[in-house]
Scaffold this active site. Sequence first.
Site, PDB file in Angstrom:
ATOM      1  N   HIS A 344      29.951  13.920  37.342  1.00 25.15           N
ATOM      2  CA  HIS A 344      29.381  12.639  36.914  1.00 25.15           C
ATOM      3  C   HIS A 344      27.870  12.570  37.008  1.00 25.15           C
ATOM      4  CE1 HIS A 344      33.207  10.355  36.660  1.00 25.15           C
ATOM      5  NE2 HIS A 344      33.592  11.241  37.562  1.00 25.15           N
ATOM      6  N   LYS A 532      23.130  -3.157  36.650  1.00 26.38           N
ATOM      7  CA  LYS A 532      23.618  -1.847  37.092  1.00 26.38           C
ATOM      8  C   LYS A 532      23.007  -1.576  38.457  1.00 26.38           C
ATOM      9  CE  LYS A 532      21.691  -0.076  33.287  1.00 26.38           C
ATOM     10  NZ  LYS A 532      22.741   0.731  32.698  1.00 26.38           N
ATOM     11  N   LYS A 644      30.568  -1.778  27.802  1.00 29.88           N
ATOM     12  CA  LYS A 644      31.079  -3.130  28.079  1.00 29.88           C
ATOM     13  C   LYS A 644      30.285  -4.165  27.284  1.00 29.88           C
ATOM     14  CE  LYS A 644      32.403  -1.303  32.537  1.00 29.88           C
ATOM     15  NZ  LYS A 644      31.915  -0.993  33.884  1.00 29.88           N
TER      16      LYS A 644
HETATM   17  C1  26Q Z   1      27.698  11.557  47.515  1.00 24.26           C
HETATM   18  C2  26Q Z   1      27.570  12.111  48.778  1.00 24.26           C
HETATM   19  C3  26Q Z   1      27.506  11.302  49.898  1.00 24.26           C
HETATM   20  C4  26Q Z   1      27.600   9.928  49.747  1.00 24.26           C
HETATM   21  C5  26Q Z   1      27.724   9.374  48.472  1.00 24.26           C
HETATM   22  C6  26Q Z   1      27.766  10.186  47.367  1.00 24.26           C
HETATM   23  C7  26Q Z   1      27.910   9.595  46.028  1.00 24.26           C
HETATM   24  C8  26Q Z   1      28.668   8.436  45.843  1.00 24.26           C
HETATM   25  C9  26Q Z   1      28.786   7.865  44.599  1.00 24.26           C
HETATM   26  C10 26Q Z   1      27.314  10.167  44.926  1.00 24.26           C
HETATM   27  C11 26Q Z   1      27.443   9.582  43.682  1.00 24.26           C
HETATM   28  C12 26Q Z   1      28.188   8.437  43.497  1.00 24.26           C
HETATM   29  C13 26Q Z   1      28.338   7.772  42.219  1.00 24.26           C
HETATM   30  C14 26Q Z   1      27.971   8.283  41.074  1.00 24.26           C
HETATM   31  C15 26Q Z   1      28.137   7.545  39.812  1.00 24.26           C
HETATM   32  O1  26Q Z   1      28.528   6.379  39.800  1.00 24.26           O
HETATM   33  N1  26Q Z   1      27.848   8.185  38.685  1.00 24.26           N
HETATM   34  C16 26Q Z   1      27.985   7.510  37.404  1.00 24.26           C
HETATM   35  O2  26Q Z   1      29.273   7.801  36.907  1.00 24.26           O
HETATM   36  C17 26Q Z   1      29.539   7.031  35.754  1.00 24.26           C
HETATM   37  C18 26Q Z   1      30.977   7.291  35.347  1.00 24.26           C
HETATM   38  O3  26Q Z   1      31.100   8.581  34.846  1.00 24.26           O
HETATM   39  C19 26Q Z   1      28.570   7.386  34.637  1.00 24.26           C
HETATM   40  O4  26Q Z   1      28.793   6.540  33.546  1.00 24.26           O
HETATM   41  C20 26Q Z   1      27.126   7.225  35.119  1.00 24.26           C
HETATM   42  O5  26Q Z   1      26.229   7.685  34.142  1.00 24.26           O
HETATM   43  C21 26Q Z   1      26.942   7.998  36.408  1.00 24.26           C
HETATM   44  O6  26Q Z   1      25.643   7.762  36.916  1.00 24.26           O
END
Ligand code: 26Q
Length: 796
Positions: A344, A532, A644
């Site tokens: 992602h 966002k 959306k």
């Molecule tokens: C990683 C390690 C430790 C703690 C937290 C994390 C962590 C948690 C959540 C890293 C990333 C996320 C979230 C990422 C995210 O929301 N990415 C988004 O995913 C969407 C669905 O595919 C995309 O539409 C977005 O572009 C993308 O930014």
Amino acid sequence: MFKSQAIFQNAYKKKFSEIAGKKYEDGTAWEQYQTLVMLIMEQIKLNWNQTNCNNAVNKKKQVYYFSMEFLIGKLLPYYLTNLGIGEVVQKGLKVLGIDLDILIDQEKDAGLGNGGLGRLAACFLDSMAFMGIPGHGNGIRYQFGLFEQKIVNGFQVEAQEEWLKEGYPWEIKKPEKSVIIKYFGNVDTVNNNGKLTFIHENYESVLAVPYDVPIVSYDSNENINTLRLWCAEPPADRQDYEPSCHQSAISHVLYPDDFSQSGKQLRLEQEYFFVAAGLSSIIQHFKKHNNSIFDLPNKVAVHINDTHPALCVPELMRILIDEEGIDWEDAWDITVNTISYTNHTIMPEALEKWQLHLVRYLLPRISMIIEEIDKRFKQDISSKNLANSELMRNTAIIWDDEIRMANLAVIGSHSVNGVSKLHSEILKNNVQPEFNTIYPHKYNNKTNGISHRRFLMEANPGLAELITQAIGEGWKKNSFELNNLVAYKEDSSFLTRLSEVKFRNKCRLQEYLFKTQGIKINPNAIFDVQVKRIHAYKRQLLNTLKIMDIYNLIKDHSHFTDVQHVFIFGGKAAPGYHYAKTIIKLINALAQKINKDQDLNDQLKVVFVENFNVSIAELIYPAADISEQISTASREASGTGNMKFMFNGAVTLGTPDGANVEIRNKVGDENIEIFGLTSDEVINYYRLGGYNALNEYENNPRLKIVIDQLVNGFFPDIEKEYQIIYNSLLEENDQFFVLKDFNPYIEGFNKLSLHFKKTESWQKTCLTNIAKAGYFSSDRSIKEYNQDIWRVDNTR
Ligand code: 26Q
């Protein structure tokens, strides 16, 4: 379900006295809400059990979607819509003197996620149920979901969200299906006649207790899936002890930082916790209904949502080798063929890495397996003469005493996908080119989608009704039928009705903002919206600088707009992300300044909507005119907010990034405003070490003014409050190309503002956006996942 209002009313009254032991008139709103949910649950359970029986009898392949986050929001209004009982229930309750809206208010948003990734998981659950895929979620039942955001004096303040305080009537606890999870200790390797066995000793146990939530989609009563959320408890034989810290803490709280690697042990404990619990229950269930463990990949698909559940790879290996007695090679084939992985993000700081010594200490057997996978992978590529030093460095699972979870996920699964065409290409060609040469067959794209039933049908009933009147109900089940709206492009009475629906939705948002934040906005203004998570790469700053520039022009009398603008922001910042929190403060400071400036004659308003979550999102998207999707090209993997907005007829003002590119391809250049650097240009600049930001600043007088205003007392705030933002642009050479994209952004914005005034032409553009949105339904995404990756037969 409830065939008539009378049947519903009787059932409701009976249920109420059963639960509360009194008459419904004397109940609290919470009791009345709880009764309604229990009543619906009773009905759901019949079909839910039946679904499970059918799946077992038919030995249908099961999909398990492993995700640290499921941002499901409220279920009551959605399930009423999906079950088609909204009207009966609403009218029935009304006769009893109960207001359904008040009951819906009782339900807390289940905020078990940060943002896009978590909401995507929730939309996917919906579409899997709808498509008739037995697809279940596996995650963590955090006692506290994402924090609630309050704005105090312009600053974000975080409060714990106690969504479970009064109970959650949609869940069913299944203590009999609990699993013991083992941490710490050591592994004793025993040689039994040449066969090595591994015994994990001196470990500490945590009990994982599952809570099941039914997933009910539209018109899919015969396929009710399960979201299984695991809660940590001290093991039964230890109840009398003071639970040691990690036993109760594991499912305590969701980590509120996306895109940052905090490297905390508790986070790793959480990751192993729901992976081990989920796989254990899956294998138990599989073995009950199947004979040979070798059949696992034909009957089970395990999908991992980013690398957070990547421990599925070594944990499944452990189960197969240590518990099922299979040899390494066979176990590896089964594992790889069972697991698939979605990436992602390409943001380097979001790539998960864990200290090898931490994994050895916390998960001794798992670390042995990871080290063995790493060793065999390195041997394998050397033997195939693929290796060069760069390839070895970039593909290694273990490097510099760290475990790189993305590499583990790629090596341990049979499919690797990105979430938009552009992102999948960047992933394959720029981020993981070495893996693409080793495993070209693994790479594929699955462009994200969203539940159009949640974000259009439920969130925007006015538009849903208008669409249905025009083209019938088919679009609810087949989003591509929205394309039939194209026939109404020249129908001015339809276009007028479309604008009336938008107007009512803007009034609805206006009322909400007045009620909750005391802010007055004009529903005739353009609603220009950016909602966002707050991140440097998403460039809320670019939007803010734009508004400052417009403000300066108006104050200068060199510019006058006859359309009013309302700029709406919303989103949470990670609590430890100082820059993002400063951006929130900046937006609020600008709002303060602009909203009270009499000179402006209400031409501009700026609003920061507190606590952006799924329910508030459902009020905002339907009310938007302009959808701001302005990330630095190449950084936003896909974006789903963009979709959306599109379903709700807002027009995108965006960069050629993520799924914006595909939205443009669907609607055509004349129905979207795309501006700024392309991803190739950005990536090239990064290669060259950036561009000259100072140059932009010095050669663009209007831009120079707004940047100076960050630090010259324009905002009456604490001294140097916005210095960090100023520095990010000039001292740190503007890593996200805010200055470089400033002029093209203003141009694009001006074009859209002018267009908005040509009412009929604007409505045509809105209509085209709705008509072409069908592709971005998660039904389409899930169909592709199933066709290409999971391969469950006999689906819708
Ligand atoms: C990683 C390690 C430790 C703690 C937290 C994390 C962590 C948690 C959540 C890293 C990333 C996320 C979230 C990422 C995210 O929301 N990415 C988004 O995913 C969407 C669905 O595919 C995309 O539409 C977005 O572009 C993308 O930014």
